[in-house]
Design a protein around this motif. Structure first.
Motif, short mmCIF file in Angstrom:
data_model
loop_
_atom_site.label_atom_id
_atom_site.label_comp_id
_atom_site.label_asym_id
_atom_site.label_seq_id
_atom_site.Cartn_x
_atom_site.Cartn_y
_atom_site.Cartn_z
N HIS A 113 -8.36 52.17 -22.06
CA HIS A 113 -7.28 51.18 -22.02
C HIS A 113 -7.82 49.76 -21.99
CE1 HIS A 113 -4.33 54.22 -21.63
NE2 HIS A 113 -4.51 54.50 -20.35
N MET A 114 -8.79 49.54 -21.11
CA MET A 114 -9.28 48.17 -20.94
C MET A 114 -10.06 47.72 -22.18
SD MET A 114 -7.77 47.48 -18.30
CE MET A 114 -8.20 45.77 -18.13
N GLY A 115 -10.72 48.68 -22.84
CA GLY A 115 -11.44 48.37 -24.08
C GLY A 115 -10.46 47.82 -25.12
N GLN A 116 -9.31 48.50 -25.21
CA GLN A 116 -8.28 48.04 -26.18
C GLN A 116 -7.77 46.66 -25.83
OE1 GLN A 116 -4.96 50.59 -27.52
NE2 GLN A 116 -5.81 52.02 -26.05
N ILE A 117 -7.50 46.48 -24.51
CA ILE A 117 -6.93 45.19 -24.08
C ILE A 117 -7.94 44.07 -24.27
CG2 ILE A 117 -6.14 43.91 -22.04
CD1 ILE A 117 -4.77 46.53 -21.13
N LEU A 118 -9.18 44.34 -23.93
CA LEU A 118 -10.18 43.26 -23.97
C LEU A 118 -10.69 42.97 -25.38
CD1 LEU A 118 -12.24 44.09 -20.75
CD2 LEU A 118 -10.82 42.09 -21.12
N PHE A 119 -10.71 43.99 -26.24
CA PHE A 119 -11.32 43.75 -27.56
C PHE A 119 -10.39 43.98 -28.75
CE2 PHE A 119 -14.83 44.50 -24.62
CZ PHE A 119 -15.53 43.32 -24.83
N GLY A 120 -9.19 44.40 -28.47
CA GLY A 120 -8.26 44.58 -29.60
C GLY A 120 -6.87 44.15 -29.18
N LEU A 121 -6.81 42.96 -28.56
CA LEU A 121 -5.58 42.54 -27.90
C LEU A 121 -4.37 42.57 -28.82
CD1 LEU A 121 -4.29 41.52 -25.28
CD2 LEU A 121 -4.70 39.20 -26.08
N GLN A 122 -4.46 41.93 -29.99
CA GLN A 122 -3.28 41.85 -30.86
C GLN A 122 -2.83 43.25 -31.29
OE1 GLN A 122 -1.38 39.28 -31.23
NE2 GLN A 122 -2.79 38.01 -30.09
N ASP A 123 -3.79 44.11 -31.65
CA ASP A 123 -3.42 45.48 -32.05
C ASP A 123 -2.82 46.24 -30.89
OD1 ASP A 123 -4.30 44.99 -34.53
OD2 ASP A 123 -6.28 45.93 -34.26
N PHE A 124 -3.41 46.03 -29.71
CA PHE A 124 -2.90 46.72 -28.52
C PHE A 124 -1.45 46.32 -28.28
CE2 PHE A 124 -1.79 46.29 -24.06
CZ PHE A 124 -1.91 47.61 -23.62
N LEU A 125 -1.18 45.01 -28.34
CA LEU A 125 0.17 44.53 -28.05
C LEU A 125 1.15 45.04 -29.11
CD1 LEU A 125 -0.73 40.87 -26.99
CD2 LEU A 125 0.10 42.68 -25.47
N LYS A 126 0.70 45.02 -30.35
CA LYS A 126 1.57 45.47 -31.45
C LYS A 126 1.93 46.94 -31.27
CE LYS A 126 1.49 44.75 -36.40
NZ LYS A 126 0.62 44.34 -37.48
N LYS A 127 0.91 47.71 -30.87
CA LYS A 127 1.08 49.16 -30.75
C LYS A 127 1.88 49.53 -29.50
CE LYS A 127 -2.02 52.72 -29.89
NZ LYS A 127 -3.42 52.72 -29.53
N VAL A 187 8.28 42.61 -23.23
CA VAL A 187 8.54 41.83 -24.45
C VAL A 187 7.21 41.43 -25.08
CG1 VAL A 187 9.60 39.72 -25.33
CG2 VAL A 187 10.68 40.97 -23.45
N ASN A 188 7.05 41.74 -26.34
CA ASN A 188 5.81 41.34 -27.00
C ASN A 188 5.90 39.87 -27.40
OD1 ASN A 188 3.45 41.03 -28.33
ND2 ASN A 188 3.87 42.50 -29.95
N VAL A 189 5.64 39.02 -26.42
CA VAL A 189 5.75 37.57 -26.66
C VAL A 189 4.69 37.09 -27.66
CG1 VAL A 189 6.82 37.08 -24.43
CG2 VAL A 189 4.33 36.98 -24.66
N SER A 190 3.69 37.94 -27.93
CA SER A 190 2.64 37.50 -28.84
C SER A 190 2.96 37.85 -30.30
CB SER A 190 1.30 38.10 -28.44
OG SER A 190 1.26 39.42 -28.90
N SER A 191 4.08 38.53 -30.53
CA SER A 191 4.45 38.84 -31.92
C SER A 191 4.71 37.55 -32.69
CB SER A 191 5.71 39.70 -31.93
OG SER A 191 6.31 39.63 -33.21
N PRO A 192 4.22 37.46 -33.93
CA PRO A 192 4.51 36.25 -34.72
C PRO A 192 5.99 36.11 -35.05
CG PRO A 192 3.22 37.84 -35.99
CD PRO A 192 3.29 38.38 -34.60
#
Ligand SMILES: Cc1ncc(COP(=O)(O)O)c(C=O)c1O
Length: 548
Positions: A35-49, A95-100
């Motif tokens: 989980h933390m690997g995704q959050i720390l190194f794939g933030l945008q993908d993690f949030l999108k998913k 809420v995915n506030v980081s979505s474009p």
């Protein structure tokens, strides 16, 4: 050994200490690393998913899962399971506030490295209220406050050498956010106006009743335009002057403070012997992004000996843009300036700051205690409204080093130029009306077919009011239906009509700070809105009322 202190015994104590230090077992560790690997190194993908754009299930339905108010005696779940639960059950309903496509509020995407910095701050767990729990970090706070002060006020090298780490003076302070920053500035302004004199010990010590008696005033007020953030009214309440004494000054057609109205209000207040604590200029109004004429405001304040505060919670970082910094001309004349770091400094929640031109100004809010913040110490808590607080300066300082002024400048320029392009797109379309053109990266518009726009231009008061009532209903439903559809998000607010002040216009509001948002996305948002009016029964019914 320490297990003697608990009735639960050695085994439970052992488990607790194990959990204090590391995951329960290898399985737990593996889940956490994933989980933390995704959050720390794939933030945008993690949030999108994992994180929903907006709530797709009604709040009422979700709230049914959050009714239990009992804390269990025994652990309910293993740590890894609790964390998995956040990611799999809670995050999808956040809420995915980081979505474009999320362009409605001042909360948006942040650079991935902010999560790393935030984790480091949590790991160090420094408390900058006092040097004994923060040491070098208190010095970093002073340094980064001085760096931003220098960008704002551009004083001499020797000025910053003298004050950057001075024990007796202060250039500003980090706060929880914009509200607390404005609060600090106006607290200082109140105490400066109602300062000790004769036998009076000052408003901070003796309160407002005694202060009004001493200064022979009936009440005191804060002046800000109608576009002022609601936090200022709250502050009126907290400072004891009363929220009604935060007085709204009219705005011009571009939502900037009306200087004539300001001058006449000041004259009237002075005639009635009413104290004016501060005039607040806005540099980036929450609803419109408009910027008050700061130089003129400064002259008015100087002439009348009034504290001039600039609420640049939103617009402050524009000063880092070589192309647009002139929009903030006059900010350097302010006695104090608020900037929110969790807005256009792209920091995680929550962080703000306030700066004072005069390094001695904050002395009027100084507090001491016997066990910390003693006189003569470097403890930042001496002049901060908060007590314990985190080392947010580490995040801002690092981010300024990582991105540089140029990095921030590009982010700011992108937002402003995208907003200008979006305004052009809105103007090109027959179904939409631009309401407030962007100065910064905020604009408002509404669904209003061009034929109706023409009708409104010639309409008398009553027919304008009637048509607007239908338009308002359409725009309220449109905003809600788009949010509920979960693909994109714009917010809404309400202004007075320019011709007839008693008529209200509901408008859609976009805030364009996400560097991943582009004009295609904004066009998709307009298309979605246009289609909703054509396809949703609720909106079709309202549209027919427009009588085109
Ligand atoms: C101009 C302005 N001032 C103050 C605030 C309050 O900031 P915060 O929500 O960080 O307390 C905001 C928030 O949107 C704002 O836009």
């Amino acid at each position: 050994m320490n297990s003697n202190y608990t009735h639960l015994g050695k085994k439970e104590w052992g488990k607790l200490i194990q959990l204090f230090k590391s995951p329960e077992d290898e399985d737990s560790r593996a889940t956490l690393v994933q989980h933390m690997g995704q959050i720390l190194f794939g933030l945008q993908d993690f949030l999108k998913k994992n994180v929903g754009v907006t709530e797709e299930i009604s709040l009422l339905k979700i709230s049914k899962s959050f009714q239990d108010t009992v804390v269990n005696e025994k652990p309910e779940n293993r740590m890894a399971e609790v964390i998995t639960d956040i990611i799999e059950e809670i995050a999808p309903q956040a809420v995915n506030v980081s979505s474009p496509y999320f362009v409605g509020h001042m909360t948006s995407a942040i650079p991935f490295f902010m999560i790393h910095l935030k984790s480091i701050v949590a790991a160090l767990n420094q408390n900058v209220v006092k040097l004994e729990t923060s040491k070098v970090v208190s010095l970093i706070e002073r340094q980064v406050i001085a760096k931003i002060h220098r960008i704002l006020y551009d004083q001499s090298e020797s000025f910053y050498k003298e004050h950057v780490q001075s024990i007796t003076t202060t250039l500003g302070v980090f706060t929880e956010g914009g509200t607390a920053a404005n609060m600090t500035a106006l607290w200082v302004a109140r105490n400066t106006m109602l300062k000790p004199r004769n036998n009076f010990e000052g408003v901070e010590e003796q309160g407002l009743l005694e202060a009004y008696k001493e200064y022979n005033i009936e009440r005191s007020v804060i002046l800000v335009s109608k576009r002022g953030h609601y936090s200022l009214r709250k502050i009126g309440g907290i400072l004891g002057i009363g929220s009604k004494n935060v007085i709204s000054v009219d705005v011009d057609s571009k939502h900037r403070i009306d200087l004539n109205h300001l001058n006449s209000t000041i004259a009237e207040l002075q005639k009635k012997n009413i104290g004016i604590i501060a005039v607040v200029g806005i540099a980036g109004a929450t609803e419109t992004g408009s910027i008050d004429p700061l130089k003129e405001l400064s002259s008015i304040c100087k002439k009348n000996d009034i504290h001039f505060h600039v609420d640049a919670a939103w617009g402050g970082p524009t000063i880092l843009s070589s192309k647009y910094r002139n929009l903030l001309d006059g900010i350097e004349l302010a006695d104090s300036v608020t900037i929110d770091c969790h807005k256009q400094f792209y920091m995680p929640m929550s962080c703000g700051m306030v700066h004072f031109k005069n390094p001695d100004h904050m002395k009027v809010v100084e507090y001491h205690a016997k066990y910390i913040i003693r006189p003569g110490s470097v403890d930042l808590g001496i002049k901060s409204f908060a007590g314990s607080r985190e080392a947010n300066s580490l995040i801002l300082d690092s981010s300024l080093k990582i991105l540089g002024k140029d990095g921030y400048s590009m982010l700011i320029d992108h937002g402003i130029e995208l907003a200008k392009d979006f305004a052009k797109e809105i103007n090109k379309r027959d179904d939409f009306q631009l309401i407030t053109a962007p100065v910064l990266n905020i604009l408002t518009y509404r669904y209003c077919p061009v034929k109706i726009q023409q009708k409104l231009k010639k309409a008398d008061h009553d027919s304008l009011k009637n048509i607007n009532e239908v338009l308002n209903e359409i725009n309220i439903s449109l905003q809600r239906l788009q949010r509920e559809a979960g693909n994109s998000f714009v917010s809404r607010t309400e202004f007075c009509d320019l011709r007839f002040k008693d008529v209200k216009n509901v408008v859609l509001r976009t805030v364009l700070m996400n560097p991943l948002t582009n004009i295609e996305i904004l066009n998709n948002i307009l298309d979605e809105q246009k289609n909703l009016v054509k396809e949703s029964d609720e909106l079709i019914e309202l549209y027919n009322k427009l009588d085109l």
